[in-house]
Motif scaffolding. Sequence first.
Motif, PDB file in Angstrom:
ATOM      1  N   GLY A   1       5.921   2.231   3.211  1.00 20.87           N
ATOM      2  CA  GLY A   1       4.989   1.745   2.316  1.00 20.87           C
ATOM      3  C   GLY A   1       4.633   0.396   2.920  1.00 20.87           C
ATOM      4  O   GLY A   1       5.169  -0.147   4.058  1.00 20.87           O
ATOM      5  N   ALA A   2       3.615  -0.037   2.003  1.00 16.33           N
ATOM      6  CA  ALA A   2       3.218  -1.760   2.249  1.00 16.33           C
ATOM      7  C   ALA A   2       2.641  -2.186   1.028  1.00 16.33           C
ATOM      8  O   ALA A   2       2.480  -1.156   0.112  1.00 16.33           O
ATOM      9  CB  ALA A   2       2.209  -1.540   3.410  1.00 16.33           C
ATOM     10  N   ALA A   3       2.352  -3.344   0.880  1.00 12.33           N
ATOM     11  CA  ALA A   3       1.502  -3.869  -0.569  1.00 12.33           C
ATOM     12  C   ALA A   3       0.308  -3.376  -0.676  1.00 12.33           C
ATOM     13  O   ALA A   3      -0.424  -3.333   0.293  1.00 12.33           O
ATOM     14  CB  ALA A   3       1.644  -5.417  -0.578  1.00 12.33           C
ATOM     15  N   ARG A   4      -0.145  -3.229  -2.016  1.00 14.12           N
ATOM     16  CA  ARG A   4      -1.386  -2.617  -2.199  1.00 14.12           C
ATOM     17  C   ARG A   4      -2.254  -3.543  -1.526  1.00 14.12           C
ATOM     18  O   ARG A   4      -3.526  -3.135  -0.968  1.00 14.12           O
ATOM     19  CB  ARG A   4      -1.595  -2.672  -3.383  1.00 14.12           C
TER      20      ARG A   4
ATOM     21  N   LEU B   1      -1.981   4.857   7.925  1.00 11.21           N
ATOM     22  CA  LEU B   1      -1.650   3.536   7.449  1.00 11.21           C
ATOM     23  C   LEU B   1      -0.223   3.498   6.947  1.00 11.21           C
ATOM     24  O   LEU B   1      -0.281   4.270   5.880  1.00 11.21           O
ATOM     25  CB  LEU B   1      -2.577   3.035   6.880  1.00 11.21           C
ATOM     26  N   GLY B   2       0.507   2.716   7.145  1.00  7.75           N
ATOM     27  CA  GLY B   2       1.692   2.695   6.588  1.00  7.75           C
ATOM     28  C   GLY B   2       2.502   1.419   7.278  1.00  7.75           C
ATOM     29  O   GLY B   2       1.970   0.617   8.204  1.00  7.75           O
TER      30      GLY B   2
ATOM     31  N   LEU C   1       5.735  10.943   4.530  1.00  7.68           N
ATOM     32  CA  LEU C   1       4.769   9.587   4.391  1.00  7.68           C
ATOM     33  C   LEU C   1       5.338   8.685   5.247  1.00  7.68           C
ATOM     34  O   LEU C   1       5.250   7.511   5.011  1.00  7.68           O
ATOM     35  CB  LEU C   1       5.036   9.192   2.948  1.00  7.68           C
ATOM     36  N   GLU C   2       6.308   9.072   6.136  1.00  5.30           N
ATOM     37  CA  GLU C   2       6.688   8.246   7.113  1.00  5.30           C
ATOM     38  C   GLU C   2       5.560   8.145   8.296  1.00  5.30           C
ATOM     39  O   GLU C   2       5.064   9.198   9.075  1.00  5.30           O
ATOM     40  CB  GLU C   2       7.961   8.733   7.867  1.00  5.30           C
TER      41      GLU C   2
ATOM     42  N   SER D   1      -0.480   5.303   3.345  1.00  8.99           N
ATOM     43  CA  SER D   1       0.710   5.801   2.908  1.00  8.99           C
ATOM     44  C   SER D   1       1.168   5.099   1.470  1.00  8.99           C
ATOM     45  O   SER D   1       0.210   4.409   0.675  1.00  8.99           O
ATOM     46  CB  SER D   1       1.998   5.493   3.744  1.00  8.99           C
ATOM     47  N   TRP D   2       2.277   5.331   0.956  1.00  7.48           N
ATOM     48  CA  TRP D   2       3.033   4.681  -0.424  1.00  7.48           C
ATOM     49  C   TRP D   2       2.482   2.990  -0.524  1.00  7.48           C
ATOM     50  O   TRP D   2       2.695   2.289   0.461  1.00  7.48           O
ATOM     51  CB  TRP D   2       4.145   5.112  -0.657  1.00  7.48           C
ATOM     52  N   TYR D   3       2.188   2.815  -1.553  1.00  8.37           N
ATOM     53  CA  TYR D   3       2.245   1.371  -2.022  1.00  8.37           C
ATOM     54  C   TYR D   3       3.332   0.965  -2.636  1.00  8.37           C
ATOM     55  O   TYR D   3       4.222   1.848  -3.440  1.00  8.37           O
ATOM     56  CB  TYR D   3       1.024   0.954  -3.244  1.00  8.37           C
TER      57      TYR D   3
END
Length: 279
Positions: free
Chosen positions: A167-170, A193-194, A255-256, A137-139
């Motif tokens: 989201g999560a950290a890269r 992955l999120g 993106l949830e 998912s999003w960074y």
Amino acid sequence: MTVAVTAAGGQLGRLVVEALLDAGERPVAIVRDPGKVADLAARGAQVRQASYDDPAALDAALAGVDRVLLISGNEFGKRVAQHTNVLRAAERAKVRLLAYTSIPRADSNPMLLAAEHRGTEEVLAGAAVPTVLLRNSWYWENYTGAAANAAESGVLYGAMAQGRVSGAARADYAEAAARVLTGEGHEGRVYELGGDEALTGADLAAAVAEAKGSPVRYADLSKDDYAAALRAAGLEEQYAAALADADAGIGEGLLEVTTGDLTKLLGRPATPAATVFAQ
């Protein structure tokens, strides 16, 4: 076991190589420009030069490799062909596992950014080597530029309505990839992955406010108006359109991610957005 990471000079690839080095591995860092990863070479990474457009160089880069992480490219319109080049080289090298960084629900996700991921996954479905899909998912870092502007203006703009983004950290996604590359039993798996937080635009604004210590509110725009704002900020038209479309997709829940796959792989909580913004 020899593990290789493509696009190792990029933001995600570099972090994966670092995670592998931290785990005691001596990974192969595949890059276009070896000069960009001189520090990784100094730490013990094996640097091999290749681009996604050069099958012969990819063959040389993957020689003797057991497992490889294919990090999705960034050249819109070319990515399926480029990713296929890496897959074919991996097949010729008889790698034992190929992991690919995709996007949540790539097989059904209607976002513009998902199209080439879906095309790549369709190619990988017929691969002659075992594969695993890492649908990131999003960074949170995707918002750091906007967060800096919002801290100054007091307004965070977007087009996500009341949708939530997991989201999560890269570095979280990089660590998870490294764990898959060095672990067992991942063949054929699809990881959605999120992070642990699923944030609305208002939540993101609150995270920016927490990190910067100043009030920030969220202002929702239409997709077209947000694309126009991104172009005005200097983004190329195609990229601005894709990001605005992605924001609108967040509004639709695309993106949830609620699987918990990321924290299971990490064995710890994902990094909060406010922590990333503060850093």
